[in-house]
Enzyme design. Sequence first.
Site, PDB file in Angstrom:
ATOM      1  N   SER A  78       0.518   2.687  -4.854  1.00 14.27           N
ATOM      2  CA  SER A  78       0.900   1.739  -3.807  1.00 14.27           C
ATOM      3  C   SER A  78       1.988   2.287  -2.898  1.00 14.27           C
ATOM      4  O   SER A  78       2.402   1.618  -1.955  1.00 14.27           O
ATOM      5  CB  SER A  78       1.382   0.430  -4.445  1.00 14.27           C
ATOM      6  OG  SER A  78       2.590   0.633  -5.151  1.00 14.27           O
TER       7      SER A  78
ATOM      8  N   THR B  36       3.925  -2.126  -3.351  1.00 12.36           N
ATOM      9  CA  THR B  36       5.078  -1.637  -2.583  1.00 12.36           C
ATOM     10  C   THR B  36       6.194  -1.390  -3.571  1.00 12.36           C
ATOM     11  O   THR B  36       6.186  -1.955  -4.662  1.00 12.36           O
ATOM     12  CB  THR B  36       5.530  -2.736  -1.580  1.00 12.36           C
ATOM     13  OG1 THR B  36       4.508  -2.910  -0.604  1.00 12.36           O
ATOM     14  CG2 THR B  36       6.828  -2.416  -0.881  1.00 12.36           C
TER      15      THR B  36
ATOM     16  N   THR C 115       5.913   1.820   1.135  1.00  9.38           N
ATOM     17  CA  THR C 115       4.578   1.369   0.730  1.00  9.38           C
ATOM     18  C   THR C 115       3.478   2.193   1.393  1.00  9.38           C
ATOM     19  O   THR C 115       3.690   2.766   2.470  1.00  9.38           O
ATOM     20  CB  THR C 115       4.384  -0.120   1.116  1.00  9.38           C
ATOM     21  OG1 THR C 115       3.165  -0.603   0.548  1.00  9.38           O
ATOM     22  CG2 THR C 115       4.308  -0.308   2.628  1.00  9.38           C
TER      23      THR C 115
ATOM     24  N   ARG D 117      -2.789  -0.272  10.830  1.00  6.92           N
ATOM     25  CA  ARG D 117      -2.195  -1.541  10.406  1.00  6.92           C
ATOM     26  C   ARG D 117      -0.807  -1.268   9.816  1.00  6.92           C
ATOM     27  O   ARG D 117      -0.607  -0.364   9.011  1.00  6.92           O
ATOM     28  CB  ARG D 117      -3.092  -2.206   9.346  1.00  6.92           C
ATOM     29  CG  ARG D 117      -2.542  -3.522   8.783  1.00  6.92           C
ATOM     30  CD  ARG D 117      -1.692  -3.312   7.546  1.00  6.92           C
ATOM     31  NE  ARG D 117      -1.281  -4.564   6.915  1.00  6.92           N
ATOM     32  CZ  ARG D 117      -0.456  -4.632   5.871  1.00  6.92           C
ATOM     33  NH1 ARG D 117       0.049  -3.531   5.360  1.00  6.92           N
ATOM     34  NH2 ARG D 117      -0.132  -5.789   5.348  1.00  6.92           N
ATOM     35  N   VAL D 118       0.144  -2.084  10.226  1.00  7.53           N
ATOM     36  CA  VAL D 118       1.506  -1.965   9.709  1.00  7.53           C
ATOM     37  C   VAL D 118       1.873  -3.282   9.043  1.00  7.53           C
ATOM     38  O   VAL D 118       1.608  -4.351   9.597  1.00  7.53           O
ATOM     39  CB  VAL D 118       2.494  -1.649  10.860  1.00  7.53           C
ATOM     40  CG1 VAL D 118       3.925  -1.699  10.388  1.00  7.53           C
ATOM     41  CG2 VAL D 118       2.174  -0.286  11.465  1.00  7.53           C
ATOM     42  N   GLY D 119       2.442  -3.209   7.862  1.00  5.87           N
ATOM     43  CA  GLY D 119       2.808  -4.427   7.137  1.00  5.87           C
ATOM     44  C   GLY D 119       4.268  -4.804   7.351  1.00  5.87           C
ATOM     45  O   GLY D 119       4.908  -4.393   8.322  1.00  5.87           O
ATOM     46  N   ASP D 120       4.780  -5.599   6.426  1.00  2.00           N
ATOM     47  CA  ASP D 120       6.153  -6.109   6.541  1.00  2.00           C
ATOM     48  C   ASP D 120       7.210  -5.085   6.134  1.00  2.00           C
ATOM     49  O   ASP D 120       8.363  -5.185   6.556  1.00  2.00           O
ATOM     50  CB  ASP D 120       6.316  -7.360   5.679  1.00  2.00           C
ATOM     51  CG  ASP D 120       6.045  -7.069   4.197  1.00  2.00           C
ATOM     52  OD1 ASP D 120       5.092  -6.299   3.894  1.00  2.00           O
ATOM     53  OD2 ASP D 120       6.763  -7.607   3.342  1.00  2.00           O
TER      54      ASP D 120
ATOM     55  N   THR E 182       7.518  -7.932  -1.297  1.00  2.00           N
ATOM     56  CA  THR E 182       6.242  -7.266  -1.566  1.00  2.00           C
ATOM     57  C   THR E 182       5.157  -8.333  -1.444  1.00  2.00           C
ATOM     58  O   THR E 182       5.443  -9.529  -1.498  1.00  2.00           O
ATOM     59  CB  THR E 182       6.182  -6.651  -2.978  1.00  2.00           C
ATOM     60  OG1 THR E 182       6.503  -7.665  -3.927  1.00  2.00           O
ATOM     61  CG2 THR E 182       7.147  -5.496  -3.128  1.00  2.00           C
ATOM     62  N   GLY E 183       3.916  -7.878  -1.316  1.00  2.00           N
ATOM     63  CA  GLY E 183       2.815  -8.832  -1.242  1.00  2.00           C
ATOM     64  C   GLY E 183       2.119  -8.762   0.096  1.00  2.00           C
ATOM     65  O   GLY E 183       2.145  -7.721   0.773  1.00  2.00           O
TER      66      GLY E 183
ATOM     67  N   GLY F  82       1.930  -8.689   3.408  1.00  2.00           N
ATOM     68  CA  GLY F  82       2.984  -8.501   4.391  1.00  2.00           C
ATOM     69  C   GLY F  82       2.848  -9.327   5.649  1.00  2.00           C
ATOM     70  O   GLY F  82       3.847  -9.675   6.286  1.00  2.00           O
TER      71      GLY F  82
HETATM   72  N1  ASP Z   1       3.817  -5.803   1.593  1.00  2.00           N
HETATM   73  C1  ASP Z   1       2.953  -4.663   1.626  1.00  2.00           C
HETATM   74  C2  ASP Z   1       2.197  -4.672   2.917  1.00  2.00           C
HETATM   75  O1  ASP Z   1       1.789  -5.738   3.362  1.00  2.00           O
HETATM   76  C3  ASP Z   1       1.977  -4.585   0.496  1.00  2.00           C
HETATM   77  C4  ASP Z   1       2.432  -5.082  -0.842  1.00  2.00           C
HETATM   78  O2  ASP Z   1       3.617  -5.218  -1.080  1.00  2.00           O
HETATM   79  O3  ASP Z   1       1.587  -5.356  -1.701  1.00  2.00           O
HETATM   80  O4  ASP Z   1       1.934  -3.619   3.433  1.00  2.00           O
END
Ligand code: ASP
Length: 325
Positions: free
Chosen positions: A45, A181, A199, A209-212, A232-233, A235
Amino acid sequence: MLLVASTNAELGFATGMEILRAGGSALDAVEAVIRLVESNPEDHSVGYSGLPNILGQVELDASIMDGKTRAAGAVCAVKNFEHPISIARQVMERLPHVMLAGAGAERFARELGMKKKNLLTDAARAIYENKVSDYPRYNILRELVSRATHDPEIAASNDEYGDESSGRLSKTNDHSPPHGTTNVIAIDLRGNLASGVSTSGWAWKYPGRVGDSPIIGAGNYCDNRYGACACTGYGEMAMRANTAHSVVLYLKMGMTLQRAAREAMQDLRALTVPFPPGMNLVAVDANGKHVGFTTETDRVVEYVFQTEKMKMPRKKKRSIVPLER
Ligand code: ASP
């Protein structure tokens, strides 16, 4: 003195605590711990051996924030460099910017003398290929996987996305693919806070694609005066609710850490989401209290922490705030 993190960062705690015990900065501890997670080939991850995007290319996001100055550095959609957290740190230290994306971040890393590396390991590629068979409705994925396997340019995660069919793949979003992450918050002997997140984002994500994780305020926020939070999660939720900054803002407004983190988690309930979502956060206040929260109700989700009094890190169950009321 404190380290608080997602459980996959535990492998870096001995190093992080050594830095903190020797009087090193919270920033140095955060970066050092995260670098070890980024190098862990077992962790799919983050960093090296992270799961790839839908074209089979590993794209990394990371950010770091200094609670003393609120300086921050971030990179997103970075290919071929193992330590996005260190590029992010250098963005913070050396540039009058907060975030570099893709090719610009890679160029900066090369200028800093960082070595390029193919991040797609055989293990991650195998997961990618196996997983694709779980998506029978998207036969186009098979073609792409075959290209990722046989086209050295794509396998080596070259600088171009260059795929005419990628637009057709954006409809794969009704699945919830593997993701993860690492995040770390530290308080050093001088009472300074720092937070970092790194991450490879959601597996099979749309290229670019860009996450949080690299978004200051969404997946990461840190302020010596009040506290810090890292997520995490899924994003996209933290981006829409500005979750990490919300926790710190609620602390500023006088809430306890428990209350502030719970309030930020409850804010997520107002969001509509396309698939079974999960969001998690860890947070600390300026006095070194710490909490972990998750939306997940069907499994135990933990975080890990260690204070100066503890010989070893300890795991703690996160409090649950279900998205359904
Ligand atoms: N938060 C991360 C993202 O959205 C992924 C994750 O933490 O599972 O890129």
